[in-house]
Scaffold this active site. Sequence first.
Site, PDB file in Angstrom:
ATOM      1  CB  CYS A  73       0.960 -47.385 -18.998  1.00 45.11           C
ATOM      2  SG  CYS A  73       1.076 -46.302 -17.589  1.00 45.11           S
ATOM      3  CB  CYS A  79      -3.098 -46.861 -13.203  1.00 45.60           C
ATOM      4  SG  CYS A  79      -4.136 -45.486 -13.711  1.00 45.60           S
ATOM      5  CB  CYS A  82      -5.254 -48.689 -18.714  1.00 51.19           C
ATOM      6  SG  CYS A  82      -5.306 -47.146 -19.599  1.00 51.19           S
ATOM      7  CB  CYS A 164      -1.645 -40.766 -19.063  1.00 51.39           C
ATOM      8  SG  CYS A 164      -3.139 -41.711 -19.387  1.00 51.39           S
ATOM      9  CE1 TYR A 320     -31.549 -39.576 -18.161  1.00 49.38           C
ATOM     10  CE2 TYR A 320     -32.555 -40.459 -20.163  1.00 49.38           C
ATOM     11  CZ  TYR A 320     -32.498 -40.384 -18.787  1.00 49.38           C
ATOM     12  OH  TYR A 320     -33.388 -41.111 -18.036  1.00 49.38           O
ATOM     13  CD  GLU A 341     -27.670 -32.641 -19.291  1.00 49.12           C
ATOM     14  OE1 GLU A 341     -27.568 -33.665 -19.983  1.00 49.12           O
ATOM     15  OE2 GLU A 341     -27.232 -32.555 -18.126  1.00 49.12           O
ATOM     16  CG  ASP A 392     -26.028 -40.790 -24.428  1.00 48.51           C
ATOM     17  OD1 ASP A 392     -25.628 -41.740 -23.731  1.00 48.51           O
ATOM     18  OD2 ASP A 392     -25.247 -40.015 -25.020  1.00 48.51           O
ATOM     19  CB  CYS A 419     -22.047 -45.520 -20.616  1.00 45.45           C
ATOM     20  SG  CYS A 419     -23.076 -44.685 -19.419  1.00 45.45           S
TER      21      CYS A 419
HETATM   22  N1  SAH Z   1     -26.034 -37.249 -25.097  1.00 43.42           N
HETATM   23  C1  SAH Z   1     -24.954 -36.502 -24.546  1.00 43.42           C
HETATM   24  C2  SAH Z   1     -24.735 -36.704 -23.036  1.00 43.42           C
HETATM   25  C3  SAH Z   1     -24.858 -38.098 -22.500  1.00 43.42           C
HETATM   26  S1  SAH Z   1     -24.263 -38.349 -20.849  1.00 43.42           S
HETATM   27  C4  SAH Z   1     -23.681 -36.742 -25.324  1.00 43.42           C
HETATM   28  O1  SAH Z   1     -23.611 -37.650 -26.149  1.00 43.42           O
HETATM   29  O2  SAH Z   1     -22.718 -35.998 -25.145  1.00 43.42           O
HETATM   30  C5  SAH Z   1     -25.694 -38.324 -19.897  1.00 43.42           C
HETATM   31  C6  SAH Z   1     -26.218 -36.934 -19.606  1.00 43.42           C
HETATM   32  O3  SAH Z   1     -27.411 -37.097 -18.835  1.00 43.42           O
HETATM   33  C7  SAH Z   1     -25.311 -36.038 -18.784  1.00 43.42           C
HETATM   34  O4  SAH Z   1     -25.156 -34.813 -19.474  1.00 43.42           O
HETATM   35  C8  SAH Z   1     -26.096 -35.828 -17.461  1.00 43.42           C
HETATM   36  O5  SAH Z   1     -25.901 -34.547 -16.914  1.00 43.42           O
HETATM   37  C9  SAH Z   1     -27.511 -36.038 -17.896  1.00 43.42           C
HETATM   38  N2  SAH Z   1     -28.492 -36.483 -16.878  1.00 43.42           N
HETATM   39  C10 SAH Z   1     -28.302 -37.265 -15.800  1.00 43.42           C
HETATM   40  N3  SAH Z   1     -29.458 -37.535 -15.182  1.00 43.42           N
HETATM   41  C11 SAH Z   1     -30.434 -36.900 -15.887  1.00 43.42           C
HETATM   42  C12 SAH Z   1     -31.861 -36.813 -15.760  1.00 43.42           C
HETATM   43  N4  SAH Z   1     -32.497 -37.430 -14.774  1.00 43.42           N
HETATM   44  N5  SAH Z   1     -32.540 -36.100 -16.674  1.00 43.42           N
HETATM   45  C13 SAH Z   1     -31.890 -35.475 -17.697  1.00 43.42           C
HETATM   46  N6  SAH Z   1     -30.549 -35.520 -17.862  1.00 43.42           N
HETATM   47  C14 SAH Z   1     -29.824 -36.226 -16.970  1.00 43.42           C
END
Ligand code: SAH
Length: 464
Positions: A73, A79, A82, A164, A320, A341, A392, A419
């Site tokens: 790119c 940017c 990336c 992009c 999550y 969530e 997650d 992440c």
């Molecule tokens: N497991 C899912 C989303 C993961 S991202 C997937 O793989 O698609 C993390 C998620 O946690 C998001 O959707 C966010 O809205 C949520 N989140 C953030 N803080 C939180 C909390 N304190 N309790 C519950 N969920 C939460």
Amino acid sequence: MDLIKNNIYQIEIEDIGNDGSGIGHIDGMAVFVKDTAIGDVANVRITKVTKKLAYGHLEEMLVPSPYRVEPVCAHAKRCGGCTLQHIAYEKQLEYKWHKVYGCLKRIGRVDNLEEIMETPVYGMEYPYHYRNKAQFPVGRDRDGNVIIGFYATRSHDIIDSDVCPIGDSINDKIIPVIKRFITEKNISTYDETTGAGLVRHVLIRVGKTTGEVMVCLVLNGHELPFADYLTNELRKLSDDERRIVSICLNINMDNTNRILGDTCVTLWGQDYITDCIGNVRYEISPLSFYQVNPTQTRALYDKVLEYADLNGNEIVWDMYCGIGTISLFLAKSAKQVYGVEIVPDAIEDARRNAEINGISNVDFFVGKAEEVVPDIYSKGGDGAYADVVVVDPPRKGCDAALLSTLVAMSPKRIVYVSCDPATLARDICILSRDGYELENAAVVDQFCQSTHCESVALVVRAVE
Ligand code: SAH
């Protein structure tokens, strides 16, 4: 030796910082240098010295790194997206592996990591055009021309760009149409400094397996003039591979860095797009979180399933859970899955997704995991027990109250999708004080060309 500002030093770049800067050492002091790559030997001018680290400016490249490649790119250098495009993909993967390894070792205090961590990283065969979501800021240049593109690194200056290389190719057709529309119909664009002007962002989502596309204009207002004209123009872009099925507005009147507001209005078509991971179908609305790299999401979820090691009789919690992607992916292999969530819209999507897939052994809760789960646990009813827990969390990791409830629930296995390797390592260290140990870990490259680093870890209850 103390580093002196404005002096020039020779340095070899050994690592990469979170913003993509190269990192080298002079007498043990870490020096961050932009526009360098691991393996470069260069002369750098020191621009800032703090107690623990320093910053330098690349003055002269002495020996360029063998891992340098020509970025695909033209905007890669400026940017903010990336930041690793100038580094060979194999080396990017190696860097991510070492990042996770380093965090687990230093912060997580895990010592038999060589046996634990899977090698190599699960990377992509073709690490471009993988993203299913793009958010383009809209503005004007000094001459008043409409610009749509990406933010430059650490700023809100918009780099005007129609293409992009990590986005879907339909974006390259949609953006020029919107740019022409805004120019011809003389529609105002949002100005962050004054808070005036209408169009703020364009959000595009693509279901890679279905070809369905959503175009969403984020407005500082409630109505888009000539909306019918725009929807007609956009609909003409559908072709054999990509079908525009949803055109909507998102209302964001706040003077904030947050891209999306809380309200969406559908202008034409559906208010969601559909995508599949494995044989589960998901409907995704504009506000819901959905993983951005579906090919690698499949690899990630397969790893979650492998680490969860289900035989069909387990009670599983998915903390999550977003729109329930992992919950539904695991449901067919478990007796019962519970998901929690914080975003109510995402839970609505999760419930609908369970329904359209005919999955009935899942239950979803709205709220903060650290409040909902301790509450359910203390009441001792359905959901107070788990054989396997998947977490997650966002980058800040799991809340301490959630971790202590997990320990009390005493699942056999915790599968941690992360992440941010630093918070993953912190949480693993906490769990390891309470009778759990890291048994397996893998890095799955979800964010090719950027420094973002996704990993999954299996933490098991130690045998008493
Ligand atoms: N497991 C899912 C989303 C993961 S991202 C997937 O793989 O698609 C993390 C998620 O946690 C998001 O959707 C966010 O809205 C949520 N989140 C953030 N803080 C939180 C909390 N304190 N309790 C519950 N969920 C939460």
